[in-house]
Scaffold this active site. Structure first.
Site, PDB file in Angstrom:
ATOM      1  N   ARG A 179      72.997 -19.029 -52.931  1.00 37.26           N
ATOM      2  CA  ARG A 179      74.113 -18.082 -52.785  1.00 37.26           C
ATOM      3  C   ARG A 179      75.399 -18.717 -53.324  1.00 37.26           C
ATOM      4  NH1 ARG A 179      72.060 -17.298 -46.763  1.00 37.26           N
ATOM      5  NH2 ARG A 179      70.659 -15.552 -47.094  1.00 37.26           N
ATOM      6  N   PHE A 218      68.014  -6.135 -52.446  1.00 36.52           N
ATOM      7  CA  PHE A 218      67.337  -6.749 -51.304  1.00 36.52           C
ATOM      8  C   PHE A 218      68.371  -7.617 -50.580  1.00 36.52           C
ATOM      9  CE2 PHE A 218      64.353  -6.308 -54.854  1.00 36.52           C
ATOM     10  CZ  PHE A 218      63.361  -5.509 -54.309  1.00 36.52           C
ATOM     11  N   ASP A 231      69.418  -2.247 -49.803  1.00 34.53           N
ATOM     12  CA  ASP A 231      68.316  -2.708 -48.954  1.00 34.53           C
ATOM     13  C   ASP A 231      67.707  -1.481 -48.278  1.00 34.53           C
ATOM     14  OD1 ASP A 231      67.598  -5.769 -47.688  1.00 34.53           O
ATOM     15  OD2 ASP A 231      66.825  -4.030 -46.593  1.00 34.53           O
ATOM     16  N   SER A 232      66.401  -1.547 -48.040  1.00 38.04           N
ATOM     17  CA  SER A 232      65.741  -0.378 -47.435  1.00 38.04           C
ATOM     18  C   SER A 232      65.877  -0.354 -45.910  1.00 38.04           C
ATOM     19  CB  SER A 232      64.262  -0.352 -47.826  1.00 38.04           C
ATOM     20  OG  SER A 232      63.663  -1.569 -47.454  1.00 38.04           O
ATOM     21  N   ASP A 284      66.265 -10.363 -55.023  1.00 38.94           N
ATOM     22  CA  ASP A 284      65.672 -11.310 -54.064  1.00 38.94           C
ATOM     23  C   ASP A 284      64.653 -10.565 -53.189  1.00 38.94           C
ATOM     24  OD1 ASP A 284      65.175 -13.541 -52.503  1.00 38.94           O
ATOM     25  OD2 ASP A 284      66.950 -13.263 -51.241  1.00 38.94           O
ATOM     26  N   CYS A 311      59.744 -15.586 -53.555  1.00 41.08           N
ATOM     27  CA  CYS A 311      59.442 -16.459 -52.417  1.00 41.08           C
ATOM     28  C   CYS A 311      57.935 -16.466 -52.157  1.00 41.08           C
ATOM     29  CB  CYS A 311      60.236 -16.057 -51.183  1.00 41.08           C
ATOM     30  SG  CYS A 311      59.961 -14.369 -50.669  1.00 41.08           S
TER      31      CYS A 311
HETATM   32  N1  SAH Z   1      68.847 -11.649 -50.215  1.00 40.25           N
HETATM   33  C1  SAH Z   1      68.727 -11.671 -48.784  1.00 40.25           C
HETATM   34  C2  SAH Z   1      67.309 -11.855 -48.302  1.00 40.25           C
HETATM   35  C3  SAH Z   1      66.328 -10.836 -48.818  1.00 40.25           C
HETATM   36  S1  SAH Z   1      64.932 -10.661 -47.823  1.00 40.25           S
HETATM   37  C4  SAH Z   1      69.653 -12.736 -48.217  1.00 40.25           C
HETATM   38  O1  SAH Z   1      70.308 -13.451 -48.979  1.00 40.25           O
HETATM   39  O2  SAH Z   1      69.723 -12.858 -46.995  1.00 40.25           O
HETATM   40  C5  SAH Z   1      64.228  -9.231 -48.465  1.00 40.25           C
HETATM   41  C6  SAH Z   1      64.929  -7.934 -48.098  1.00 40.25           C
HETATM   42  O3  SAH Z   1      64.303  -6.905 -48.847  1.00 40.25           O
HETATM   43  C7  SAH Z   1      64.829  -7.494 -46.663  1.00 40.25           C
HETATM   44  O4  SAH Z   1      66.121  -7.290 -46.153  1.00 40.25           O
HETATM   45  C8  SAH Z   1      64.070  -6.161 -46.685  1.00 40.25           C
HETATM   46  O5  SAH Z   1      64.602  -5.190 -45.787  1.00 40.25           O
HETATM   47  C9  SAH Z   1      64.304  -5.712 -48.095  1.00 40.25           C
HETATM   48  N2  SAH Z   1      63.287  -4.869 -48.715  1.00 40.25           N
HETATM   49  C10 SAH Z   1      61.949  -5.012 -48.705  1.00 40.25           C
HETATM   50  N3  SAH Z   1      61.367  -4.114 -49.519  1.00 40.25           N
HETATM   51  C11 SAH Z   1      62.361  -3.364 -50.051  1.00 40.25           C
HETATM   52  C12 SAH Z   1      62.431  -2.292 -50.984  1.00 40.25           C
HETATM   53  N4  SAH Z   1      61.322  -1.816 -51.530  1.00 40.25           N
HETATM   54  N5  SAH Z   1      63.632  -1.805 -51.321  1.00 40.25           N
HETATM   55  C13 SAH Z   1      64.763  -2.293 -50.757  1.00 40.25           C
HETATM   56  N6  SAH Z   1      64.765  -3.308 -49.898  1.00 40.25           N
HETATM   57  C14 SAH Z   1      63.590  -3.842 -49.539  1.00 40.25           C
END
Ligand code: SAH
Length: 395
Positions: A211, A227, A249-250, A299, A339
């Site tokens: 970050r 995400f 984010d979903s 991410d 990841c």
């Molecule tokens: N970038 C974040 C961590 C991401 S974790 C950070 O820095 O903290 C992955 C995230 O993706 C989760 O919050 C989850 O809710 C979201 N997610 C999973 N599948 C998704 C999709 N199809 N569309 C949008 N968000 C999604």
């Protein structure tokens, strides 16, 4: 103590200090171990190799702990391993800018199946093996003695537990229950964290360094954080002068927490757009609208939980990255992560190369991202390296 003899030739990986013995490598079991018991592992020639946790429900039949025969796996042994893990994070623990980190990272810290994350004065723990489950009381006592936390919360509701034949847990283990949202600091940014219901153990502290690295490019830029969860990349970008940030984010809880975090840090919410949506869908909408960004962050969650899922995951990563690249113009940056332990960095580069080709973009890698020091990788256990990423510039 129960003795397990391996088939001929199967001692090799153990001698190289790999911590997993697969069920197919077992020859004879002398005794009747219960799942989670510590057993002695011997070679076909009957030489002592290591101590480990036995589990006949798991593909990994023995999780190795200790290669020195003279040691006894008792309270003092656990105390030493836990204290070693904490001490190796000492300078992070002293940081003025960060009060959340991973204190114990499973195999990397010789405690297979134990994850402990620190959130200011609270600990969030995940127990993912029967051996650790059996030692839980000892481990909690040691953590209390070493760290004097306010409370220890169990977030062992991970699917990995079901592979070990233990049921999911989620609840207070010791001390005071954390409030619905507690405040933590990372990179001098404040976050609300929901330990009981947030994802993983509450926060993704594995992206701390990335970050910060990415934020260094954000000054004066428009950033799309896909995400976004509670806003790790979004908030770091604002802190470093991003003009606008769009977060997708979903999860409703993720978006709600992110909005709180924008306020908490006094960033101007007029410059922020939070969209609760599926990223793949939203990226297509942006493309149709002709929307462009200076920086796109991708991410996603783990697309490949195992090697067998690799092909499907590779296609999903490729498509996602193709869509992300289409929103960038020449000079734009894509910060893209995986990841999935099953996707190594070379495979990931190949996937991004395909995505760029499909998007009709020429790109150059300007940085590689990895996991931070509190998620160390034992070279004898390459499976512990799961987080990787690329910072790519569109030419
Ligand atoms: N970038 C974040 C961590 C991401 S974790 C950070 O820095 O903290 C992955 C995230 O993706 C989760 O919050 C989850 O809710 C979201 N997610 C999973 N599948 C998704 C999709 N199809 N569309 C949008 N968000 C999604």
């Amino acid at each position: 103590m129960v003795e397990i003899k391996l088939k001929k030739g199967k001692e090799k990986a153990v001698l190289q200090r790999h911590p997993w013995v697969f069920s197919g490598a077992l020859d004879k079991i002398k005794g009747a171990p219960e799942n989670g018991d510590v057993v002695r592992v011997h070679s076909a020639n009957n030489d002592f190799l290591a101590y480990g946790y036995f589990n006949d429900q798991s593909r990994v039949a023995v999780r190795l702990l200790e290669w020195n025969e003279d040691y006894v796996i008792d309270e003092a042994w656990y105390e030493q391993k836990i204290n070693n893990a904490i001490q190796s994070r000492a300078h992070l623990l002293k940081s003025k800018y960060t009060n959340t980190c991973r204190l114990i990272f499973s195999e990397a810290d010789f405690l297979p199946g134990l994850i402990v994350d620190k959130y200011d004065d609270f600990l969030s723990i995940q127990i993912l093996s029967t051996g650790i489950e059996k030692a839980k009381t000892i481990i909690i006592d040691i953590l209390v003695k070493a760290l004097q936390p306010k409370g220890i919360f169990d977030r062992s509701d991970a699917t990995a537990r079901t592979h070990e034949g233990i049921t999911a847990e989620n609840g207070l283990l010791w001390g005071e229950a954390p409030a619905a949202f507690i405040e933590v600091r990372e990179n001098d940014i404040t976050y609300h964290i929901n330990i009981a219901e947030g994802q993983k153990s509450g926060f993704y502290c594995d992206q701390r360094d990335n970050r910060k690295l990415l934020a260094a490019y954000a000054d004066g830029k428009s950033v799309l954080d896909c995400f976004s969860y509670s806003g790790g990349f979004s908030l770091n970008a604002f802190k470093n002068g991003a003009t606008t940030v769009t977060s997708v984010d979903s999860s409703a809880l993720a978006i709600e927490t992110l909005k709180q975090n924008i306020e908490l840090n006094k960033f101007d919410s007029k410059n922020h757009t939070a969209i609760q949506s599926d990223v793949n869908k939203q990226l297509r909408i942006f493309k149709e609208e002709g929307k462009k960004f200076d920086i796109v962050v991708l991410d996603p969650p783990k697309y490949a939980p195992s090697r067998s899922a690799l092909d499907r995951a590779a296609r999903a990563y490729k498509d996602l990255n193709r869509l992300g690249l289409l929103l960038l113009e020449s000079g734009g940056l894509l910060a893209t992560f995986s990841c999935s332990g099953a996707v190594d960095i070379e495979t990931f580069k190949q996937i991004i190369a395909w995505a760029a080709l499909d998007a009709g973009k020429e790109v150059q890698v300007i940085r590689q991202f990895s996991q931070p020091e509190d998620h160390p990788v034992r070279l004898s256990f390459p499976e512990g390296e799961y987080l990787k990423g690329l910072l790519v510039r569109v030419l």
